[in-house]
Design a protein around this motif. Structure first.
Motif, PDB file in Angstrom:
ATOM      1  N   GLU A   1       0.816  -1.336   0.119  1.00 16.81           N
ATOM      2  CA  GLU A   1      -0.034  -0.025  -0.024  1.00 16.81           C
ATOM      3  C   GLU A   1       0.801   1.183   0.039  1.00 16.81           C
ATOM      4  N   ARG A   2       1.810   1.223   0.845  1.00 16.33           N
ATOM      5  CA  ARG A   2       2.863   2.638   1.046  1.00 16.33           C
ATOM      6  C   ARG A   2       3.180   2.854  -0.651  1.00 16.33           C
ATOM      7  N   GLU A   3       3.609   1.813  -1.404  1.00 21.82           N
ATOM      8  CA  GLU A   3       4.269   2.139  -2.781  1.00 21.82           C
ATOM      9  C   GLU A   3       3.141   2.767  -3.644  1.00 21.82           C
ATOM     10  N   GLN A   4       2.079   2.346  -3.477  1.00 21.73           N
ATOM     11  CA  GLN A   4       0.876   2.638  -4.254  1.00 21.73           C
ATOM     12  C   GLN A   4       0.628   3.964  -3.837  1.00 21.73           C
ATOM     13  N   GLN A   5       0.586   4.391  -2.620  1.00 29.08           N
ATOM     14  CA  GLN A   5       0.540   5.865  -2.423  1.00 29.08           C
ATOM     15  C   GLN A   5       1.550   6.790  -2.807  1.00 29.08           C
ATOM     16  N   TRP A   6       2.765   6.196  -3.072  1.00 28.55           N
ATOM     17  CA  TRP A   6       3.807   7.118  -3.312  1.00 28.55           C
ATOM     18  C   TRP A   6       3.838   7.218  -4.936  1.00 28.55           C
ATOM     19  N   LEU A   7       3.094   6.225  -5.641  1.00 25.79           N
ATOM     20  CA  LEU A   7       3.057   6.515  -7.053  1.00 25.79           C
ATOM     21  C   LEU A   7       1.949   7.498  -7.539  1.00 25.79           C
ATOM     22  N   GLN A   8       1.046   7.677  -6.407  1.00 22.52           N
ATOM     23  CA  GLN A   8      -0.053   8.711  -6.618  1.00 22.52           C
ATOM     24  C   GLN A   8       0.540  10.079  -7.276  1.00 22.52           C
ATOM     25  N   GLY A   9       0.159  10.566  -8.492  1.00 25.82           N
ATOM     26  CA  GLY A   9       0.585  11.707  -8.895  1.00 25.82           C
ATOM     27  C   GLY A   9       1.687  11.683  -9.855  1.00 25.82           C
ATOM     28  N   ALA A  10       2.059  10.503 -10.121  1.00 29.35           N
ATOM     29  CA  ALA A  10       3.190  10.096 -11.113  1.00 29.35           C
ATOM     30  C   ALA A  10       2.298   9.693 -12.461  1.00 29.35           C
ATOM     31  N   VAL A  11       3.057  10.402 -13.472  1.00 29.62           N
ATOM     32  CA  VAL A  11       2.513  10.203 -14.798  1.00 29.62           C
ATOM     33  C   VAL A  11       3.523   8.996 -15.202  1.00 29.62           C
TER      34      VAL A  11
ATOM     35  N   THR B   1       9.297  20.279 -14.271  1.00 27.64           N
ATOM     36  CA  THR B   1      10.424  21.165 -14.664  1.00 27.64           C
ATOM     37  C   THR B   1      11.495  20.967 -13.355  1.00 27.64           C
ATOM     38  N   GLY B   2      12.699  21.571 -13.660  1.00 28.70           N
ATOM     39  CA  GLY B   2      13.702  21.432 -12.763  1.00 28.70           C
ATOM     40  C   GLY B   2      14.863  20.377 -13.029  1.00 28.70           C
ATOM     41  N   PRO B   3      15.850  20.528 -11.989  1.00 24.13           N
ATOM     42  CA  PRO B   3      16.768  19.444 -12.751  1.00 24.13           C
ATOM     43  C   PRO B   3      16.362  17.933 -12.369  1.00 24.13           C
ATOM     44  N   LYS B   4      16.828  17.090 -13.211  1.00 24.12           N
ATOM     45  CA  LYS B   4      16.271  15.775 -13.137  1.00 24.12           C
ATOM     46  C   LYS B   4      16.967  14.802 -12.175  1.00 24.12           C
ATOM     47  N   VAL B   5      16.277  14.042 -11.296  1.00 23.74           N
ATOM     48  CA  VAL B   5      16.913  13.037 -10.646  1.00 23.74           C
ATOM     49  C   VAL B   5      16.101  11.364 -11.111  1.00 23.74           C
ATOM     50  N   LEU B   6      17.059  10.625 -11.280  1.00 24.20           N
ATOM     51  CA  LEU B   6      16.378   9.414 -11.696  1.00 24.20           C
ATOM     52  C   LEU B   6      16.726   8.195 -10.384  1.00 24.20           C
ATOM     53  N   LEU B   7      15.720   7.621 -10.349  1.00 24.94           N
ATOM     54  CA  LEU B   7      15.679   6.497  -9.512  1.00 24.94           C
ATOM     55  C   LEU B   7      15.828   5.383 -10.012  1.00 24.94           C
ATOM     56  N   MET B   8      16.797   4.261  -9.358  1.00 28.48           N
ATOM     57  CA  MET B   8      17.003   3.061 -10.089  1.00 28.48           C
ATOM     58  C   MET B   8      16.836   1.846  -9.007  1.00 28.48           C
ATOM     59  N   HIS B   9      15.852   0.904  -9.079  1.00 26.37           N
ATOM     60  CA  HIS B   9      15.800  -0.229  -8.243  1.00 26.37           C
ATOM     61  C   HIS B   9      16.596  -1.263  -8.359  1.00 26.37           C
ATOM     62  N   GLY B  10      16.501  -2.158  -7.602  1.00 25.16           N
ATOM     63  CA  GLY B  10      17.461  -3.466  -7.633  1.00 25.16           C
ATOM     64  C   GLY B  10      16.757  -4.565  -8.140  1.00 25.16           C
ATOM     65  N   PHE B  11      17.675  -5.540  -8.136  1.00 22.18           N
ATOM     66  CA  PHE B  11      17.124  -7.028  -8.732  1.00 22.18           C
ATOM     67  C   PHE B  11      16.129  -7.634  -7.985  1.00 22.18           C
ATOM     68  N   SER B  12      14.983  -7.739  -8.552  1.00 17.52           N
ATOM     69  CA  SER B  12      13.582  -8.370  -8.122  1.00 17.52           C
ATOM     70  C   SER B  12      12.963  -7.229  -7.539  1.00 17.52           C
ATOM     71  N   GLY B  13      13.335  -6.034  -7.693  1.00 15.26           N
ATOM     72  CA  GLY B  13      12.561  -4.723  -7.105  1.00 15.26           C
ATOM     73  C   GLY B  13      11.946  -4.227  -8.296  1.00 15.26           C
ATOM     74  N   ARG B  14      11.400  -2.966  -8.240  1.00 12.80           N
ATOM     75  CA  ARG B  14      10.412  -2.235  -8.995  1.00 12.80           C
ATOM     76  C   ARG B  14      10.695  -0.759  -8.679  1.00 12.80           C
ATOM     77  N   ALA B  15      10.286   0.334  -9.469  1.00  9.04           N
ATOM     78  CA  ALA B  15      10.564   1.505  -9.455  1.00  9.04           C
ATOM     79  C   ALA B  15       9.833   2.289  -8.179  1.00  9.04           C
ATOM     80  N   SER B  16       8.742   1.681  -7.841  1.00  7.91           N
ATOM     81  CA  SER B  16       7.958   2.294  -6.749  1.00  7.91           C
ATOM     82  C   SER B  16       8.769   1.996  -5.519  1.00  7.91           C
ATOM     83  N   GLN B  17       9.543   1.234  -5.300  1.00 11.21           N
ATOM     84  CA  GLN B  17      10.205   0.805  -4.046  1.00 11.21           C
ATOM     85  C   GLN B  17      11.054   2.149  -3.675  1.00 11.21           C
ATOM     86  N   LEU B  18      11.566   3.212  -4.537  1.00 11.45           N
ATOM     87  CA  LEU B  18      12.140   4.360  -4.216  1.00 11.45           C
ATOM     88  C   LEU B  18      11.361   5.346  -4.570  1.00 11.45           C
TER      89      LEU B  18
END
Length: 288
Positions: free
Chosen positions: A45-55, A75-92
Protein backbone atom coordinates in the motif's frame (compact mmCIF):
# COMPACT_ATOMS: atom_id res chain seq x y z
CA UNK A 1 12.81 -30.48 15.96
CA UNK A 2 12.91 -29.92 12.20
CA UNK A 3 10.44 -27.36 10.85
CA UNK A 4 8.74 -27.68 7.49
CA UNK A 5 10.91 -24.88 6.07
CA UNK A 6 14.08 -26.66 7.24
CA UNK A 7 12.94 -29.91 5.61
CA UNK A 8 12.11 -28.13 2.33
CA UNK A 9 15.50 -26.38 2.32
CA UNK A 10 17.28 -29.71 2.97
CA UNK A 11 15.43 -31.29 0.04
CA UNK A 12 16.29 -28.35 -2.27
CA UNK A 13 19.96 -28.40 -1.24
CA UNK A 14 20.16 -32.15 -1.72
CA UNK A 15 18.52 -31.95 -5.14
CA UNK A 16 20.91 -29.25 -6.38
CA UNK A 17 23.93 -31.02 -4.91
CA UNK A 18 23.06 -34.32 -6.58
CA UNK A 19 22.29 -32.70 -9.94
CA UNK A 20 25.59 -30.77 -9.77
CA UNK A 21 27.52 -34.01 -9.27
CA UNK A 22 25.60 -36.15 -11.78
CA UNK A 23 25.09 -33.51 -14.52
CA UNK A 24 27.10 -30.32 -13.81
CA UNK A 25 26.23 -28.64 -17.12
CA UNK A 26 22.52 -29.20 -16.57
CA UNK A 27 22.91 -27.88 -13.03
CA UNK A 28 24.71 -24.81 -14.41
CA UNK A 29 21.76 -24.10 -16.71
CA UNK A 30 19.39 -24.43 -13.77
CA UNK A 31 21.45 -22.02 -11.64
CA UNK A 32 21.64 -19.62 -14.58
CA UNK A 33 17.85 -19.61 -14.83
CA UNK A 34 17.49 -19.00 -11.09
CA UNK A 35 20.13 -16.24 -11.08
CA UNK A 36 18.71 -14.32 -14.05
CA UNK A 37 14.99 -14.60 -13.33
CA UNK A 38 13.70 -11.88 -10.99
CA UNK A 39 10.64 -12.31 -8.83
CA UNK A 40 7.73 -9.96 -9.51
CA UNK A 41 5.75 -9.13 -6.39
CA UNK A 42 2.77 -6.84 -5.90
CA UNK A 43 3.25 -3.33 -4.55
CA UNK A 44 2.40 -2.78 -0.89
CA UNK A 45 0.00 0.00 0.00
CA UNK A 46 2.76 2.49 0.82
CA UNK A 47 4.24 2.16 -2.67
CA UNK A 48 0.84 2.63 -4.28
CA UNK A 49 0.50 5.88 -2.34
CA UNK A 50 3.97 7.04 -3.39
CA UNK A 51 3.02 6.46 -7.05
CA UNK A 52 0.01 8.74 -6.82
CA UNK A 53 0.60 11.82 -8.93
CA UNK A 54 3.14 10.10 -11.16
CA UNK A 55 2.63 10.15 -14.91
CA UNK A 56 3.61 6.85 -16.53
CA UNK A 57 4.52 6.06 -20.11
CA UNK A 58 5.88 3.15 -22.09
CA UNK A 59 9.16 3.62 -23.92
CA UNK A 60 10.73 1.30 -26.46
CA UNK A 61 14.06 -0.22 -25.70
CA UNK A 62 15.80 -2.98 -27.69
CA UNK A 63 13.96 -5.46 -29.93
CA UNK A 64 10.70 -3.51 -29.42
CA UNK A 65 10.85 -4.34 -25.71
CA UNK A 66 8.85 -1.87 -23.61
CA UNK A 67 9.99 -0.27 -20.36
CA UNK A 68 7.62 1.59 -18.02
CA UNK A 69 8.77 5.07 -17.03
CA UNK A 70 7.32 7.17 -14.19
CA UNK A 71 7.58 10.94 -13.87
CA UNK A 72 6.85 13.36 -11.00
CA UNK A 73 7.01 17.08 -11.74
CA UNK A 74 7.62 18.79 -15.06
CA UNK A 75 10.48 21.21 -14.48
CA UNK A 76 13.75 21.47 -12.64
CA UNK A 77 16.93 19.37 -12.52
CA UNK A 78 16.27 15.71 -13.18
CA UNK A 79 16.79 12.97 -10.61
CA UNK A 80 16.54 9.34 -11.73
CA UNK A 81 15.61 6.51 -9.33
CA UNK A 82 17.00 3.01 -10.04
CA UNK A 83 15.75 -0.07 -8.19
CA UNK A 84 17.53 -3.37 -7.58
CA UNK A 85 17.09 -6.97 -8.76
CA UNK A 86 13.58 -8.33 -8.10
CA UNK A 87 12.59 -4.78 -7.17
CA UNK A 88 10.48 -2.13 -8.89
CA UNK A 89 10.51 1.62 -9.44
CA UNK A 90 7.88 2.23 -6.77
CA UNK A 91 10.30 1.05 -4.03
CA UNK A 92 12.22 4.32 -4.34
CA UNK A 93 9.17 6.49 -5.02
CA UNK A 94 9.32 7.73 -1.41
CA UNK A 95 11.94 10.19 -2.71
CA UNK A 96 9.60 11.72 -5.29
CA UNK A 97 7.43 14.09 -3.22
CA UNK A 98 10.29 15.51 -1.09
CA UNK A 99 12.46 16.13 -4.16
CA UNK A 100 9.64 17.65 -6.22
CA UNK A 101 8.99 19.99 -3.28
CA UNK A 102 12.65 21.06 -3.60
CA UNK A 103 12.18 21.90 -7.27
CA UNK A 104 13.38 18.71 -8.90
CA UNK A 105 11.81 16.60 -11.62
CA UNK A 106 11.91 12.96 -10.52
CA UNK A 107 11.91 9.97 -12.85
CA UNK A 108 12.05 6.22 -12.38
CA UNK A 109 11.63 3.14 -14.53
CA UNK A 110 11.01 -0.55 -14.11
CA UNK A 111 14.10 -2.37 -15.34
CA UNK A 112 13.80 -5.14 -17.95
CA UNK A 113 11.83 -8.14 -16.57
CA UNK A 114 10.75 -6.07 -13.56
CA UNK A 115 7.57 -4.32 -12.47
CA UNK A 116 5.44 -3.34 -15.46
CA UNK A 117 8.27 -3.63 -18.00
CA UNK A 118 8.62 -6.41 -20.57
CA UNK A 119 10.95 -9.35 -20.22
CA UNK A 120 11.50 -12.54 -18.23
CA UNK A 121 15.21 -12.62 -17.49
CA UNK A 122 17.90 -9.99 -17.03
CA UNK A 123 21.23 -9.29 -15.35
CA UNK A 124 23.61 -6.50 -14.35
CA UNK A 125 24.93 -5.70 -17.85
CA UNK A 126 21.36 -5.37 -19.15
CA UNK A 127 20.40 -3.17 -16.19
CA UNK A 128 23.27 -0.85 -17.13
CA UNK A 129 22.32 -0.83 -20.85
CA UNK A 130 18.74 0.07 -19.99
CA UNK A 131 19.94 2.82 -17.66
CA UNK A 132 22.14 4.26 -20.40
CA UNK A 133 19.21 4.16 -22.82
CA UNK A 134 16.83 5.90 -20.43
CA UNK A 135 19.51 8.42 -19.39
CA UNK A 136 20.17 9.36 -23.02
CA UNK A 137 16.44 9.76 -23.65
CA UNK A 138 15.89 11.97 -20.60
CA UNK A 139 18.88 14.22 -21.18
CA UNK A 140 21.50 15.18 -18.60
CA UNK A 141 20.71 14.04 -15.08
CA UNK A 142 21.49 16.05 -12.01
CA UNK A 143 21.55 12.92 -9.87
CA UNK A 144 20.81 9.22 -9.78
CA UNK A 145 19.63 7.41 -6.64
CA UNK A 146 20.10 3.66 -6.94
CA UNK A 147 19.66 0.57 -4.77
CA UNK A 148 21.47 -2.78 -4.69
CA UNK A 149 21.90 -4.24 -8.20
CA UNK A 150 20.65 -0.90 -9.54
CA UNK A 151 23.58 0.75 -7.74
CA UNK A 152 26.02 -1.68 -9.37
CA UNK A 153 24.38 -0.94 -12.73
CA UNK A 154 24.74 2.79 -12.09
CA UNK A 155 28.46 2.38 -11.41
CA UNK A 156 28.82 0.45 -14.67
CA UNK A 157 26.70 2.95 -16.62
CA UNK A 158 28.74 5.89 -15.29
CA UNK A 159 31.91 4.16 -16.47
CA UNK A 160 30.29 3.88 -19.90
CA UNK A 161 29.30 7.54 -20.18
CA UNK A 162 26.03 8.06 -18.30
CA UNK A 163 25.55 11.86 -18.12
CA UNK A 164 24.92 12.36 -14.41
CA UNK A 165 26.38 15.03 -12.11
CA UNK A 166 26.27 13.05 -8.82
CA UNK A 167 25.01 9.75 -7.52
CA UNK A 168 23.67 8.11 -4.38
CA UNK A 169 24.26 4.37 -4.05
CA UNK A 170 22.24 2.48 -1.44
CA UNK A 171 23.53 -0.97 -0.39
CA UNK A 172 25.72 -1.18 -3.47
CA UNK A 173 27.23 -4.57 -4.37
CA UNK A 174 30.73 -4.49 -5.78
CA UNK A 175 31.40 -8.04 -6.97
CA UNK A 176 28.91 -9.94 -9.17
CA UNK A 177 31.10 -13.04 -9.16
CA UNK A 178 31.09 -13.12 -5.37
CA UNK A 179 27.32 -12.75 -5.35
CA UNK A 180 26.86 -15.66 -7.76
CA UNK A 181 29.16 -17.74 -5.59
CA UNK A 182 27.13 -16.84 -2.50
CA UNK A 183 23.79 -17.67 -4.13
CA UNK A 184 25.10 -20.88 -5.69
CA UNK A 185 26.51 -22.22 -2.44
CA UNK A 186 23.36 -21.22 -0.53
CA UNK A 187 21.26 -23.19 -3.00
CA UNK A 188 23.50 -26.25 -2.72
CA UNK A 189 25.26 -26.18 -6.11
CA UNK A 190 28.83 -27.47 -6.39
CA UNK A 191 31.73 -25.16 -7.26
CA UNK A 192 32.03 -26.81 -10.67
CA UNK A 193 28.39 -26.00 -11.51
CA UNK A 194 28.76 -22.43 -10.25
CA UNK A 195 31.81 -21.76 -12.43
CA UNK A 196 30.05 -23.29 -15.43
CA UNK A 197 27.06 -21.04 -14.75
CA UNK A 198 29.31 -17.97 -14.66
CA UNK A 199 30.83 -18.89 -18.03
CA UNK A 200 27.35 -19.25 -19.50
CA UNK A 201 26.25 -15.82 -18.24
CA UNK A 202 29.47 -14.18 -19.43
CA UNK A 203 28.94 -15.63 -22.91
CA UNK A 204 25.27 -14.64 -22.90
CA UNK A 205 25.99 -10.96 -22.20
CA UNK A 206 29.42 -10.86 -23.89
CA UNK A 207 31.23 -9.46 -20.86
CA UNK A 208 33.41 -11.17 -18.26
CA UNK A 209 32.45 -10.67 -14.63
CA UNK A 210 35.93 -9.25 -13.99
CA UNK A 211 35.02 -6.17 -16.07
CA UNK A 212 31.97 -5.50 -13.86
CA UNK A 213 33.86 -5.14 -10.57
CA UNK A 214 32.89 -1.83 -8.99
CA UNK A 215 36.27 -1.43 -7.29
CA UNK A 216 37.96 -1.63 -10.71
CA UNK A 217 35.54 0.79 -12.40
CA UNK A 218 35.41 3.37 -9.61
CA UNK A 219 38.98 4.78 -9.74
CA UNK A 220 38.34 6.43 -13.11
CA UNK A 221 35.00 7.96 -12.09
CA UNK A 222 34.92 11.67 -11.21
CA UNK A 223 31.24 11.85 -10.26
CA UNK A 224 30.75 12.70 -6.55
CA UNK A 225 29.08 9.77 -4.82
CA UNK A 226 27.32 9.20 -1.52
CA UNK A 227 27.38 5.52 -0.55
CA UNK A 228 25.01 4.42 2.21
CA UNK A 229 25.31 0.93 3.64
CA UNK A 230 23.98 -0.76 6.75
CA UNK A 231 26.21 -2.81 9.03
CA UNK A 232 23.52 -5.50 9.29
CA UNK A 233 22.86 -5.89 5.55
CA UNK A 234 22.40 -9.64 5.06
CA UNK A 235 22.15 -9.43 1.26
CA UNK A 236 25.14 -7.26 0.37
CA UNK A 237 27.83 -7.28 3.09
CA UNK A 238 29.06 -3.87 4.20
CA UNK A 239 32.56 -4.90 3.10
CA UNK A 240 31.42 -4.42 -0.50
CA UNK A 241 30.30 -0.86 0.14
CA UNK A 242 33.58 -0.17 1.93
CA UNK A 243 35.66 -1.50 -0.99
CA UNK A 244 33.68 0.57 -3.46
CA UNK A 245 33.98 3.75 -1.37
CA UNK A 246 37.74 3.27 -0.94
CA UNK A 247 38.20 2.94 -4.71
CA UNK A 248 35.94 5.90 -5.68
CA UNK A 249 37.92 9.19 -5.78
CA UNK A 250 35.05 11.45 -4.70
CA UNK A 251 32.95 9.15 -2.54
CA UNK A 252 31.60 9.45 0.99
CA UNK A 253 30.47 6.35 2.89
CA UNK A 254 27.66 6.68 5.40
CA UNK A 255 27.29 3.58 7.60
CA UNK A 256 23.93 2.94 9.28
CA UNK A 257 22.81 0.48 11.94
CA UNK A 258 19.65 -1.61 12.06
CA UNK A 259 18.17 -0.74 8.64
CA UNK A 260 19.29 -3.85 6.77
CA UNK A 261 19.11 -4.07 3.00
CA UNK A 262 15.61 -2.75 2.26
CA UNK A 263 14.50 -0.53 5.14
CA UNK A 264 17.40 1.68 4.14
CA UNK A 265 15.29 2.83 1.20
CA UNK A 266 12.52 4.49 3.16
CA UNK A 267 14.17 5.73 6.35
CA UNK A 268 13.31 9.40 6.91
CA UNK A 269 16.79 10.34 8.09
CA UNK A 270 18.35 8.72 5.01
CA UNK A 271 15.92 10.55 2.71
CA UNK A 272 16.88 13.87 4.33
CA UNK A 273 20.60 13.10 4.04
CA UNK A 274 20.20 12.19 0.38
CA UNK A 275 18.36 15.43 -0.29
CA UNK A 276 21.18 17.47 1.25
CA UNK A 277 23.74 15.67 -0.90
CA UNK A 278 21.72 16.21 -4.08
CA UNK A 279 21.13 19.89 -3.28
CA UNK A 280 24.75 20.61 -2.38
CA UNK A 281 25.84 22.06 -5.73
CA UNK A 282 22.64 23.90 -6.60
CA UNK A 283 22.34 27.67 -6.05
CA UNK A 284 19.99 28.87 -3.37
CA UNK A 285 17.08 29.17 -3.06
CA UNK A 286 16.63 26.15 -5.35
CA UNK A 287 16.78 23.72 -2.43
CA UNK A 288 15.79 26.02 0.40
Amino acid sequence: MLTNSTIVRFIVLSKHRLSSIAAPQMAARQLEWLFLTPQRTSRPEREQQWLQGAVSERITWRDAQQLTLYRWGNTGPKVLLMHGFSGRASQLACYAAPLVAKGFQVLAFDAPAHGESDGVQTSLPEFADALLHVGARLGPLHACIAHSNGAAATTLALSRGLDCARTVLLAAPEDLQGYLQQIGRWLGFTQRAIWACQRRIEARYAVPFSELRGALLAPRLRVPALLIHDQEDQVVPISEGQRLAEAWPHAELLVTQGLGHSRLLRDEHIIERVQRFICATLPQPACA
